[in-house]
Write a protein that holds these residues in place. Structure first.
Motif, PDB file in Angstrom:
ATOM      1  N   THR A  57       0.886  -1.244  -0.188  1.00  0.00           N
ATOM      2  CA  THR A  57       0.020   0.003   0.020  1.00  0.00           C
ATOM      3  C   THR A  57       1.025   1.228   0.083  1.00  0.00           C
ATOM      4  OG1 THR A  57      -0.109  -0.089   2.363  1.00  0.00           O
ATOM      5  CG2 THR A  57      -2.042  -0.926   0.912  1.00  0.00           C
ATOM      6  N   ASP A  58       1.992   1.280   0.517  1.00  0.00           N
ATOM      7  CA  ASP A  58       2.674   2.596   0.819  1.00  0.00           C
ATOM      8  C   ASP A  58       4.241   2.102   0.444  1.00  0.00           C
ATOM      9  OD1 ASP A  58       4.078   4.584   1.669  1.00  0.00           O
ATOM     10  OD2 ASP A  58       3.427   4.700   3.724  1.00  0.00           O
ATOM     11  N   SER A  63      12.327  -0.255  -9.224  1.00  0.00           N
ATOM     12  CA  SER A  63      11.489   0.581  -9.850  1.00  0.00           C
ATOM     13  C   SER A  63      10.092   0.895  -8.898  1.00  0.00           C
ATOM     14  CB  SER A  63      11.192   0.426 -11.384  1.00  0.00           C
ATOM     15  OG  SER A  63      10.689  -0.877 -11.493  1.00  0.00           O
ATOM     16  N   LEU A  64       9.517   2.103  -9.021  1.00  0.00           N
ATOM     17  CA  LEU A  64       8.457   1.909  -8.222  1.00  0.00           C
ATOM     18  C   LEU A  64       7.333   2.370  -9.326  1.00  0.00           C
ATOM     19  CD1 LEU A  64       9.358   4.670  -5.529  1.00  0.00           C
ATOM     20  CD2 LEU A  64       8.902   2.181  -5.211  1.00  0.00           C
ATOM     21  N   TYR A 100       2.652   0.179  -5.882  1.00  0.00           N
ATOM     22  CA  TYR A 100       2.193   0.899  -4.490  1.00  0.00           C
ATOM     23  C   TYR A 100       0.666   1.331  -4.790  1.00  0.00           C
ATOM     24  CZ  TYR A 100       3.804   5.149  -6.554  1.00  0.00           C
ATOM     25  OH  TYR A 100       4.185   6.176  -7.247  1.00  0.00           O
ATOM     26  N   THR A 101      -0.357   1.171  -3.670  1.00  0.00           N
ATOM     27  CA  THR A 101      -1.492   1.635  -4.073  1.00  0.00           C
ATOM     28  C   THR A 101      -2.174   2.877  -3.468  1.00  0.00           C
ATOM     29  OG1 THR A 101      -2.406  -0.078  -2.187  1.00  0.00           O
ATOM     30  CG2 THR A 101      -2.162  -1.100  -4.322  1.00  0.00           C
ATOM     31  N   ARG A 102      -1.280   3.664  -2.759  1.00  0.00           N
ATOM     32  CA  ARG A 102      -1.647   4.756  -2.226  1.00  0.00           C
ATOM     33  C   ARG A 102      -0.473   5.641  -2.496  1.00  0.00           C
ATOM     34  NH1 ARG A 102      -2.512   2.886   4.250  1.00  0.00           N
ATOM     35  NH2 ARG A 102      -4.501   1.661   3.783  1.00  0.00           N
ATOM     36  N   ALA A 103      -1.202   6.826  -2.598  1.00  0.00           N
ATOM     37  CA  ALA A 103      -0.375   8.307  -2.829  1.00  0.00           C
ATOM     38  C   ALA A 103       1.032   8.020  -1.986  1.00  0.00           C
ATOM     39  CB  ALA A 103      -1.074   9.550  -2.593  1.00  0.00           C
ATOM     40  N   PRO A 144      -0.706  -4.072 -10.115  1.00  0.00           N
ATOM     41  CA  PRO A 144      -0.021  -4.703 -11.461  1.00  0.00           C
ATOM     42  C   PRO A 144      -0.914  -5.673 -12.404  1.00  0.00           C
ATOM     43  CG  PRO A 144       0.829  -5.755  -9.733  1.00  0.00           C
ATOM     44  CD  PRO A 144       0.101  -4.881  -9.228  1.00  0.00           C
ATOM     45  N   ASP A 145      -1.193  -5.526 -13.647  1.00  0.00           N
ATOM     46  CA  ASP A 145      -1.871  -6.325 -14.486  1.00  0.00           C
ATOM     47  C   ASP A 145      -0.906  -7.625 -14.593  1.00  0.00           C
ATOM     48  OD1 ASP A 145      -2.917  -7.620 -16.432  1.00  0.00           O
ATOM     49  OD2 ASP A 145      -2.938  -5.838 -17.815  1.00  0.00           O
TER      50      ASP A 145
END
Length: 175
Positions: A48-49, A106-107, A81-84, A112-113
């Motif tokens: 998430t972060d 890499s970020l 990551y799934t949050r800002a 992801p697909d």
């Protein structure tokens, strides 16, 4: 068994990184001992972060340093990551040696697909490795995380074209 594959893609979610790092460590160690066919390792970590990455940088840097002495092995890490991203994380990155993350990390924002991730790893990365006299000896896809993550990765593996699987020596999943 893991060392018998030409390449390994390890996909983990959250605390599954402990599994992922142990698999990567094992693969690198076996290559160092000349007891492995592994030439490509990809680690995908979904969190998430992205700040979760900071405490692991010493361990990751050590792994990347070891790989740098092995000309036949490549290793990369992609963190989804799934949050800002917080301003404090961005500021922390700037204070790292070199002013940011190591080049093999890499970020990526968002989930992801996995159909695309698996396809890219198998078709465009593994399939382009130089073929020795034995050819390619397959791809291992390891996964550790929530059931939905494992399901998505399995769907990505199942979606691979039979010719692609054959060209790389087969694709196996480890859950």
């Amino acid at each position: 068994m893991r060392s018998s594959f030409t390449s390994s893609l390890v996909v983990v979610g959250g605390s599954g990184i402990t599994y992922g790092l142990s698999v990567v460590e094992e693969l690198i160690r076996d290559v160092e001992k000349l007891q492995s066919r592994t030439r490509l390792i990809g680690l995908i970590w979904v969190v998430t972060d992205p700040a979760c990455l900071i405490p692991l940088l010493p361990t990751l840097t050590s792994l990347f340093n070891r790989v740098s002495y092995i000309p036949t092995l490549r290793f990369s890490l992609t963190v989804h990551y799934t949050r800002a991203v917080s301003p404090s994380f961005s500021a922390k990155l700037k204070t790292l040696p070199g002013g940011g993350l190591p080049r093999n990390i890499s970020l990526e924002a968002g989930r992801p697909d996995f159909k695309q991730v698996v396809e890219d790893f198998v078709r465009w990365k593994t399939n382009r490795l130089p073929r020795g006299s034995e050819g390619l000896s397959g791809v291992l896809v390891g996964v550790c995380g929530p059931g939905a993550l494992a399901h998505s990765v399995r769907e990505g593996v199942d979606a691979l074209d039979d010719d692609v699987r054959k060209n790389v020596g087969g694709v196996e999943i480890e859950e």
